[in-house]
Scaffold this motif. Structure first.
Motif, PDB file in Angstrom:
ATOM      1  N   VAL A 281      12.888   6.621   1.588  1.00  0.00           N
ATOM      2  CA  VAL A 281      11.716   6.866   0.745  1.00  0.00           C
ATOM      3  C   VAL A 281      10.603   5.963   1.241  1.00  0.00           C
ATOM      4  O   VAL A 281      10.841   4.823   1.628  1.00  0.00           O
ATOM      5  N   ASN A 282       9.384   6.468   1.226  1.00  0.00           N
ATOM      6  CA  ASN A 282       8.226   5.694   1.653  1.00  0.00           C
ATOM      7  C   ASN A 282       7.773   4.793   0.505  1.00  0.00           C
ATOM      8  O   ASN A 282       7.256   5.283  -0.493  1.00  0.00           O
ATOM      9  N   PRO A 283       7.922   3.473   0.609  1.00  0.00           N
ATOM     10  CA  PRO A 283       7.485   2.572  -0.460  1.00  0.00           C
ATOM     11  C   PRO A 283       5.969   2.593  -0.684  1.00  0.00           C
ATOM     12  O   PRO A 283       5.500   2.209  -1.744  1.00  0.00           O
ATOM     13  N   LEU A 284       5.199   3.058   0.304  1.00  0.00           N
ATOM     14  CA  LEU A 284       3.741   3.090   0.175  1.00  0.00           C
ATOM     15  C   LEU A 284       3.236   4.392  -0.460  1.00  0.00           C
ATOM     16  O   LEU A 284       2.032   4.576  -0.598  1.00  0.00           O
ATOM     17  N   LYS A 285       4.139   5.290  -0.839  1.00  0.00           N
ATOM     18  CA  LYS A 285       3.752   6.602  -1.374  1.00  0.00           C
ATOM     19  C   LYS A 285       2.885   6.482  -2.622  1.00  0.00           C
ATOM     20  O   LYS A 285       1.961   7.263  -2.814  1.00  0.00           O
ATOM     21  N   THR A 286       3.139   5.488  -3.456  1.00  0.00           N
ATOM     22  CA  THR A 286       2.356   5.328  -4.676  1.00  0.00           C
ATOM     23  C   THR A 286       1.027   4.625  -4.423  1.00  0.00           C
ATOM     24  O   THR A 286       0.105   4.744  -5.220  1.00  0.00           O
ATOM     25  N   VAL A 287       0.923   3.912  -3.305  1.00  0.00           N
ATOM     26  CA  VAL A 287      -0.297   3.165  -2.988  1.00  0.00           C
ATOM     27  C   VAL A 287      -1.317   4.037  -2.265  1.00  0.00           C
ATOM     28  O   VAL A 287      -2.501   4.033  -2.591  1.00  0.00           O
ATOM     29  N   TYR A 288      -0.843   4.810  -1.275  1.00  0.00           N
ATOM     30  CA  TYR A 288      -1.725   5.666  -0.492  1.00  0.00           C
ATOM     31  C   TYR A 288      -1.444   7.124  -0.841  1.00  0.00           C
ATOM     32  O   TYR A 288      -0.312   7.583  -0.757  1.00  0.00           O
ATOM     33  N   THR A 289      -2.472   7.867  -1.202  1.00  0.00           N
ATOM     34  CA  THR A 289      -2.293   9.239  -1.682  1.00  0.00           C
ATOM     35  C   THR A 289      -2.148  10.267  -0.569  1.00  0.00           C
ATOM     36  O   THR A 289      -1.962  11.439  -0.844  1.00  0.00           O
ATOM     37  N   ALA A 290      -2.201   9.864   0.675  1.00  0.00           N
ATOM     38  CA  ALA A 290      -2.118  10.815   1.787  1.00  0.00           C
ATOM     39  C   ALA A 290      -0.806  11.588   1.784  1.00  0.00           C
ATOM     40  O   ALA A 290      -0.757  12.724   2.233  1.00  0.00           O
ATOM     41  N   SER A 291       0.262  10.995   1.263  1.00  0.00           N
ATOM     42  CA  SER A 291       1.546  11.701   1.241  1.00  0.00           C
ATOM     43  C   SER A 291       1.561  12.826   0.217  1.00  0.00           C
ATOM     44  O   SER A 291       2.455  13.649   0.206  1.00  0.00           O
TER      45      SER A 291
END
Length: 147
Positions: free
Chosen positions: A44-54
């Motif tokens: 899982v990408n831990p940055l998914k909640t920080v950066y909306t590009a995903s």
């Protein structure tokens, strides 16, 4: 309707396991599971909640039918190409910034929690961006051609 019937149906439905949009069966992620290996663990990408590009709408340009296997280092930030136009696949090379190409997709920033080998999606159809979730195994993806 009988209230006992409705209560019975509700209790049945609550016991049925549900899958959210980003969950994927483990068997799709890795076809070759080894004993005492973390291959069963779906990254899982831990940055998914920080950066909306995903969470961008739509999929990028199809690049390949197979995922890209790479060793990612814990704590390092990577930029996965979603547009599919990068010459440095599966990573972004900035091609999406060319105003003449009118590309709407931006790269997905990601990091990993453990240094090991990961499979990054090359078909650009994964629901677990940027990690492969086995979507490339579908017949409609296998029929696609690289341009």
């Amino acid at each position: 309707m009988n209230s006992n019937f409705l209560m019975g149906r509700l209790s049945y439905i609550s016991r049925v396991p549900s899958m959210t949009k980003y969950q994927t069966p483990k068997r799709l992620f890795s076809s070759k599971l080894k004993e005492n290996d973390d291959a069963e663990e779906i990254p899982v990408n831990p940055l998914k909640t920080v950066y909306t590009a995903s969470h961008q709408k739509g999929d990028g340009k199809f690049y390949d039918k197979k995922p890209f296997k790479i060793t990612c280092e814990e704590g390092k930030v990577y930029h996965w190409c979603l547009c599919g136009h990068s010459k440095n696949q599966p990573f972004c090379d900035g091609t999406h910034n060319n105003v003449f190409l009118k590309i709407k997709h931006k790269p997905v920033k990601f990091t990993v929690t453990k240094t090991k080998e990961y499979y990054l999606c090359n078909c650009k159809r994964t629901q677990n961006r940027p990690f492969c979730d086995g979507t490339h195994k579908k017949p409609e993806i296998q029929e696609m051609r690289k341009y």
